[in-house]
Write an enzyme that holds these catalytic residues in place. Structure first.
Site, PDB file in Angstrom:
ATOM      1  N   SER A 129       0.832  -1.202   0.000  1.00  0.00           N
ATOM      2  CA  SER A 129       0.000   0.000   0.000  1.00  0.00           C
ATOM      3  C   SER A 129       0.869   1.256   0.000  1.00  0.00           C
ATOM      4  O   SER A 129       1.950   1.281   0.599  1.00  0.00           O
ATOM      5  CB  SER A 129      -0.870  -0.014   1.267  1.00  0.00           C
ATOM      6  OG  SER A 129      -1.426   1.254   1.497  1.00  0.00           O
ATOM      7  N   TYR A 163      -2.193   5.811  -4.523  1.00  0.00           N
ATOM      8  CA  TYR A 163      -3.283   6.768  -4.333  1.00  0.00           C
ATOM      9  C   TYR A 163      -2.871   8.038  -5.053  1.00  0.00           C
ATOM     10  O   TYR A 163      -1.683   8.338  -5.173  1.00  0.00           O
ATOM     11  CB  TYR A 163      -3.473   7.099  -2.849  1.00  0.00           C
ATOM     12  CG  TYR A 163      -4.359   6.141  -2.088  1.00  0.00           C
ATOM     13  CD1 TYR A 163      -5.663   5.889  -2.488  1.00  0.00           C
ATOM     14  CD2 TYR A 163      -3.892   5.525  -0.936  1.00  0.00           C
ATOM     15  CE1 TYR A 163      -6.484   5.028  -1.761  1.00  0.00           C
ATOM     16  CE2 TYR A 163      -4.707   4.664  -0.206  1.00  0.00           C
ATOM     17  CZ  TYR A 163      -6.001   4.425  -0.624  1.00  0.00           C
ATOM     18  OH  TYR A 163      -6.800   3.580   0.089  1.00  0.00           O
ATOM     19  N   THR A 188      -5.780   2.840  -7.017  1.00  0.00           N
ATOM     20  CA  THR A 188      -7.068   2.729  -6.305  1.00  0.00           C
ATOM     21  C   THR A 188      -7.949   3.908  -6.710  1.00  0.00           C
ATOM     22  O   THR A 188      -7.537   5.059  -6.591  1.00  0.00           O
ATOM     23  CB  THR A 188      -6.836   2.715  -4.786  1.00  0.00           C
ATOM     24  OG1 THR A 188      -6.047   1.573  -4.466  1.00  0.00           O
ATOM     25  CG2 THR A 188      -8.160   2.616  -4.036  1.00  0.00           C
ATOM     26  N   LYS A 236      -7.996  -0.565  -9.441  1.00  0.00           N
ATOM     27  CA  LYS A 236      -8.672  -1.229  -8.314  1.00  0.00           C
ATOM     28  C   LYS A 236      -9.785  -0.330  -7.772  1.00  0.00           C
ATOM     29  O   LYS A 236      -9.539   0.829  -7.426  1.00  0.00           O
ATOM     30  CB  LYS A 236      -7.662  -1.524  -7.202  1.00  0.00           C
ATOM     31  CG  LYS A 236      -8.284  -2.133  -5.954  1.00  0.00           C
ATOM     32  CD  LYS A 236      -7.201  -2.591  -4.994  1.00  0.00           C
ATOM     33  CE  LYS A 236      -7.791  -3.088  -3.690  1.00  0.00           C
ATOM     34  NZ  LYS A 236      -8.260  -2.006  -2.823  1.00  0.00           N
ATOM     35  N   HIS A 275     -13.399  -1.953  -1.899  1.00  0.00           N
ATOM     36  CA  HIS A 275     -12.495  -1.635  -0.791  1.00  0.00           C
ATOM     37  C   HIS A 275     -12.928  -2.401   0.467  1.00  0.00           C
ATOM     38  O   HIS A 275     -12.910  -1.881   1.584  1.00  0.00           O
ATOM     39  CB  HIS A 275     -12.539  -0.122  -0.530  1.00  0.00           C
ATOM     40  CG  HIS A 275     -11.246   0.512  -0.111  1.00  0.00           C
ATOM     41  ND1 HIS A 275     -10.625   1.492  -0.827  1.00  0.00           N
ATOM     42  CD2 HIS A 275     -10.475   0.324   0.985  1.00  0.00           C
ATOM     43  CE1 HIS A 275      -9.528   1.887  -0.196  1.00  0.00           C
ATOM     44  NE2 HIS A 275      -9.419   1.177   0.913  1.00  0.00           N
TER      45      HIS A 275
END
Ligand code: GLV
Length: 407
Positions: A134, A157, A183, A280, A304
């Site tokens: 992440s 992100y 994401t 995603k 999520h």
């Protein structure tokens, strides 16, 4: 009827096993499923930490729907197919994996166990599976590569500061990460009411409200205070804030991430990254088609884990219509509610290339550290193998919709 003495009968059945002295092994010996490890993690972790991992947005309807969707679909097993040996190896993004599963990106993994992302990356490599780090990890891109030669993906992100995104992408490329996972479901953070009630921050704080919680979970608390402070490792020391002062995740995400992310940004990401791109957070057939038209290599159908828009559709039922609409232009990954190998089999039979799971391994990590993750990944593979065997399918390629009892 011949008579034997009670002693003889007893002697034939009584077995004294080796007494397990290792507390982690003792804990693991009591667990047979991911659900069992979830219960152990609930006991071991402070309430706020467990709820951050376990919880979802608002009424948690979407979160529950993810698992319920798998439960609703049964199998149509075939028999007498002469399957002697089952092979669950597969490929994803053109490379082999031990079975069709990707470890999902999860933020702040060190709150579950001090080794955090390092433990998960090592376990994923041992299992022969890709691990997605992440952006909001508590071990950095480079630290994770240093402990794993396996397949690593990096989740992105969209920081408002695109320079920061570009820099992270360059770091991921330099550290030989294979794919970027953008994401796209986090324009704002979903309202996780368990976290709101507990005033949960990252890193977790120890204060009047949490002191008792900490004292009731001494194993976790002792490990937490003995290890180095938890930081958002990829932005350590940066002006965006690295967790040196605790923040709520909603404040952080809502100020640092760009809510206006659009398809042009996907093109921009392409311009700064040569490798495969995974999108995603796609939740409709329409968006999946747009992604495929843009040449995205893989679409991760995901809400999520039900942590963002409560009321968003469960992901598993999206797999078949999306696979039909996309027609092989992009690979499809099904994320959300995966707790068993049979869930992976269902996702693949419906048309996904692979499944993705986050909570499943976090429960293992929270319950028993790295060995807990090993246990989960081993169970999922064994489950999947058994499921194929009982379905009369010898290979992953034999899974198709004829084996599902779709509503
Ligand atoms: C972070 O992405 C979270 O879901 O908590």
């Amino acid at each position: 009827m011949s008579r034997s003495s009670p002693w003889e009968t007893l002697r034939s059945v009584v077995r004294f096993g080796r007494i397990e002295t290792d507390p982690v092994e003792r804990r693991l010996a009591r667990a047979a499923s991911v659900a069992d490890l979830r219960r152990l993690a609930r006991r071991r972790l402070p309430g706020g930490v467990f709820d951050y991992i376990d919880g979802g947005a608002e009424d948690e309807r979407t979160m529950a729907a993810n698992q319920a969707a798998f439960a609703r679909v049964g199998f149509r097993p075939r028999v007498l197919r002469g399957v002697e040996k089952v092979e669950v190896g597969s490929t994803l993004l053109g490379k082999p994996l031990a079975y069709p599963l990707v470890l999902a990106p999860t933020g702040f993994t060190r709150i579950a166990d001090p080794e955090g992302e390092l433990a998960v990356a090592r376990a994923a490599q041992r299992a022969g599976l890709p691990y997605t780090l992440s952006t909001l990890s508590t071990r950095s891109i480079e630290e994770v590569r240093a402990v794993s030669d396996g397949r690593l993906w990096f989740q992105v992100y969209a920081w408002r500061d695109r320079g920061l995104v570009k820099e992270m992408v360059e770091r991921a490329a330099a550290a030989r990460y294979e794919a970027l996972v953008l994401t796209v479901d986090t324009a704002m953070l979903g309202r996780r009411e368990r976290d709101v009630r507990r005033g949960f921050s990252l890193p977790p704080t120890i204060g009047p409200g949490t002191l008792l919680d900490g004292a009731l979970h001494p194993g976790w608390t002792w490990a937490f205070v003995r290890s180095e402070p938890i930081r958002f490792a990829n932005v350590a020391g940066r002006s965006v804030g690295d967790g040196a002062s605790p923040v709520t995740l909603s404040d952080y995400i809502n100020t640092q991430f760009d809510p206006a992310l659009a398809w042009d940004d996907v093109d921009w990401l392409r311009s700064v990254w040569d490798g495969p791109l995974v999108l995603k957070g796609v939740q409709t057939v329409d968006d999946a088609v747009l992604a495929a038209e843009r040449g995205v290599e893989a679409i991760a159908l995901s809400n999520h884990g039900g942590r963002q828009l409560d009321g968003a559709p469960a992901t598993f039922p999206l797999v078949a219509p999306v696979a039909d609409a996309v027609g092989g232009r992009s690979e499809i990954i099904c994320d959300g509610g995966v707790r068993r190998g049979s869930d992976i089999a269902k996702a693949v039979a419906a048309g996904a290339t692979a499944a993705m799971a986050g909570r499943a391994y976090l429960y293992g990590l929270g319950a028993a550290g790295e060995r807990g993750v090993d246990r989960v990944l081993g169970w999922l593979q064994a489950d999947l193998t058994r499921t194929l065997s009982l379905l009369g399918a010898g290979r992953i390629g034999d899974l198709d919709r004829s084996l599902l009892d779709l509503p």
